[in-house]
Design a protein around this motif. Structure first.
Motif, PDB file in Angstrom:
ATOM      1  N   GLU A 125       0.831  -1.198   0.000  1.00 38.41           N
ATOM      2  CA  GLU A 125       0.000   0.000   0.000  1.00 38.41           C
ATOM      3  C   GLU A 125       0.870   1.255   0.000  1.00 38.41           C
ATOM      4  N   TYR A 126       1.924   1.223   0.804  1.00 36.91           N
ATOM      5  CA  TYR A 126       2.795   2.391   0.926  1.00 36.91           C
ATOM      6  C   TYR A 126       3.479   2.710  -0.407  1.00 36.91           C
ATOM      7  N   VAL A 127       4.071   1.697  -1.028  1.00 32.29           N
ATOM      8  CA  VAL A 127       4.805   1.926  -2.274  1.00 32.29           C
ATOM      9  C   VAL A 127       3.867   2.433  -3.368  1.00 32.29           C
ATOM     10  N   VAL A 128       2.678   1.837  -3.459  1.00 36.18           N
ATOM     11  CA  VAL A 128       1.696   2.296  -4.448  1.00 36.18           C
ATOM     12  C   VAL A 128       1.303   3.746  -4.165  1.00 36.18           C
ATOM     13  N   GLY A 129       1.069   4.059  -2.899  1.00 36.31           N
ATOM     14  CA  GLY A 129       0.629   5.400  -2.524  1.00 36.31           C
ATOM     15  C   GLY A 129       1.694   6.476  -2.674  1.00 36.31           C
ATOM     16  N   HIS A 130       2.962   6.059  -2.819  1.00 41.81           N
ATOM     17  CA  HIS A 130       4.054   7.031  -2.925  1.00 41.81           C
ATOM     18  C   HIS A 130       4.800   6.933  -4.258  1.00 41.81           C
ATOM     19  N   HIS A 131       4.216   6.260  -5.230  1.00 41.90           N
ATOM     20  CA  HIS A 131       4.972   6.036  -6.471  1.00 41.90           C
ATOM     21  C   HIS A 131       5.165   7.310  -7.287  1.00 41.90           C
ATOM     22  N   MET A 132       4.404   8.357  -7.011  1.00 44.29           N
ATOM     23  CA  MET A 132       4.558   9.622  -7.739  1.00 44.29           C
ATOM     24  C   MET A 132       5.475  10.601  -7.023  1.00 44.29           C
ATOM     25  N   LEU A 133       5.880  10.275  -5.801  1.00 44.66           N
ATOM     26  CA  LEU A 133       6.629  11.236  -4.996  1.00 44.66           C
ATOM     27  C   LEU A 133       7.950  11.630  -5.652  1.00 44.66           C
TER      28      LEU A 133
END
Length: 537
Positions: free
Chosen positions: A374-382
């Protein structure tokens, strides 16, 4: 003979009691010159008697399997599974999944028996069900998933009748235990030819049945920076990742939120209100950041009107409305295509999808692995959002160094340890995403690689820095100020961030600690009330 010394020893002893046939993947792979770790066998003896004999000889057999029970024996990485059968090889073959897995070898004589011509199918590159394909998939719908994995792994074409039966029975996969489906899908997702596998699963209708959030990305037009629709882009991103299940899943799910957030550029004018349903303006729902300070004010909202929820505006910017403004909403002619905050929506959808499977069985860290996904998906645009100017070639070395450290710290620090693997996952997904159909990917890939090298260097700095920190003096200082529990922890995190970012800050410097303490106790702090209360206790 097929198998390791241990596997051969078991099967030869059993063959003294009754005829034993090796069957399935071990025989198939032996014909292809491939060694197999696991060996499956059948013999015309009840499972209880097979188990009894093995116990009598000093082995430790296990009865395993809810769908089809076997007597299984393990030694290190070696495994032998023995099933019972009537003794009729042809009848047994007709109950197996595919002809290439219905080739038998007599343990005692080494004779190969091929009642359904599986060897010919294997030579001709054909994957075919045993007997009636429809019956085989009715008996166990999971064979449909295995069909895809074997076709891709061995580069086989699927026999038309077998394919048609798979298409008809794919809805039956809903009745299969989530654990079994998860394991098989996990095996598919780490295949080298993953793009072919995704194409077959899509053609099969699997995603429409099991992950409709993924299926609806087909045909979803992206913005001018992309050359592919959202589904084709997703396939390319998955293909660009290394065959690691956590990364492949993150790539598969990273843009799920694009359907939810697909929008067209617009302007809306009116008074922003806070209602029971959230923020609104002129009958439109508003979603975004920093809206609260505009409540009850006349405003001009620049954002995107959602394609699939046209009563909702995703906010990009807000500014005071002009007194002369009379319009309520205006769509921008040839306006930008937006997917604002799609990464946050993707993470939310991942959380909804996870309970349909049992990814904790195959992800590193179990249930923690699901949270990491969930974390990696939620931060993939950072990465793209943080280094937008650097990707365009505008690099100020001093600012750039600080940005890379801040980025690495924000991603890597999980509240307890500095997690370098999380950073690697984010960087790998970012790169795969960048190469998944962006218009300018080829000309800017060197810049992206330069940025990622700098972030990895920042990781090395932070890792070394963390190992050198001695918190003894800090703890004495904080305790002297009366900080305990949560207040102590929050102050420590504030100080930690500064000392990790720059080695000019030292935990032994009393002036530095006093400055940070003064900042920590500013009245404007969110926790100031709790802090003041703690002082009076």
């Amino acid at each position: 003979m097929i198998g390791t010394e241990f596997q051969q020893e078991i099967l030869e002893k059993l063959s003294d009691v009754s005829k034993v046939y090796i069957v399935g993947g071990a025989v198939r792979d032996a014909q292809l010159g491939i060694s197999a770790k696991d060996v499956d066998a059948v013999m015309a003896l009840p499972l209880q008697k097979i188990e009894g004999k093995l116990l009598e000889w000093g082995y430790k057999p296990h009865l395993i399997g809810a769908h089809q029970q076997t007597v299984s024996i393990f030694q290190g990485e070696d495994r032998v599974d023995i099933a019972d059968f009537s003794g009729d090889v042809e009848a047994n073959a007709l109950s197996r999944d595919f002809t290439m897995n219905a080739i038998y070898q007599d343990v005692r004589t080494g004779e190969v028996i091929d009642p359904l011509h599986g060897l010919q199918d294997l030579r001709e590159g054909r994957l075919k069900a045993c007997g009636s394909a429809s019956d085989r998939f009715k008996e166990d719908p999971l064979r449909i998933m295995r069909l895809i994995r074997l076709a891709v792994s061995y580069d086989l074409s699927i026999e038309p009748e077998t394919w048609q039966a798979a298409v008809e029975h794919v809805p039956d996969l809903r009745e299969v235990a989530a654990e079994r489906v998860t394991v098989e899908l996990g095996r598919i997702l780490i295949l080298d030819k993953i793009d072919k596998a995704l194409g077959l699963l899509d053609d099969l209708g699997y995603f429409q049945i099991s992950i409709p959030e993924l299926a609806r990305l087909k045909g979803l037009v992206q913005n001018r920076y992309h050359t592919k629709d959202a589904w084709e882009h997703t396939r390319h991103v998955v293909k660009n990742t290394v065959p690691r299940i956590s990364l492949r899943l993150a790539a598969l799910f990273h843009d799920l939120g694009k359907w939810e957030t697909a929008s067209r550029e617009c302007y809306v004018w009116g008074t922003i209100r806070l209602t029971d349903q959230g923020y609104e303006i002129d009958g439109f729902k508003l979603k975004g950041k920093n809206i609260e300070r505009w409540v009850n004010k006349e405003a001009e909202v620049h954002g995107g009107r959602l394609d699939n929820y046209p009563d909702t505006i995703i906010v990009k910017r807000i500014k005071p409305a002009k007194a002369t403004q009379k319009k309520h909403i205006e769509m921008v002619l040839d306006g930008k295509r937006h997917f604002l905050m799609h990464e946050r929506e993707s993470a939310r959808l991942v959380k909804e999808i996870l309970p349909r499977f049992r990814w904790s069985m195959v992800l590193p860290g179990g249930s923690l692995g699901e949270r990491e996904l969930e974390y990696v998906v939620g931060h993939h645009m950072l990465g793209t959002l943080t280094f937008m100017s650097e990707l365009k070639g505008d690099i100020d070395q001093t600012k750039f160094r600080n940005k890379t450290r801040q980025f690495a710290w924000e991603i890597g620090w999980n509240g307890q340890v500095f997690d370098k693997q999380r950073i690697e996952n984010v960087l790998d997904l970012w790169r795969a995403d960048y190469l998944g159909g962006k218009q300018d990917a080829a000309e800017n890939i060197e810049r992206l690689d330069e940025i990622q090298r700098a972030i990895r260097n920042a990781c090395a700095f932070l890792t070394e820095r963390a190992s050198l920190l001695d918190w003894t003096h800090f703890e004495k200082f904080a305790r002297g100020k009366g900080l305990e529990g949560e207040l102590f922890g929050r102050f420590k995190e504030q100080v930690r961030r500064h000392v990790m970012m720059d080695n000019k800050y030292r935990l032994t410097d009393p002036q530095f600690l006093e400055r940070e303490y003064a900042v920590y106790w500013k009245p404007s702090s969110v926790t100031s009330k709790a802090k003041r209360n703690s002082r009076t206790m």
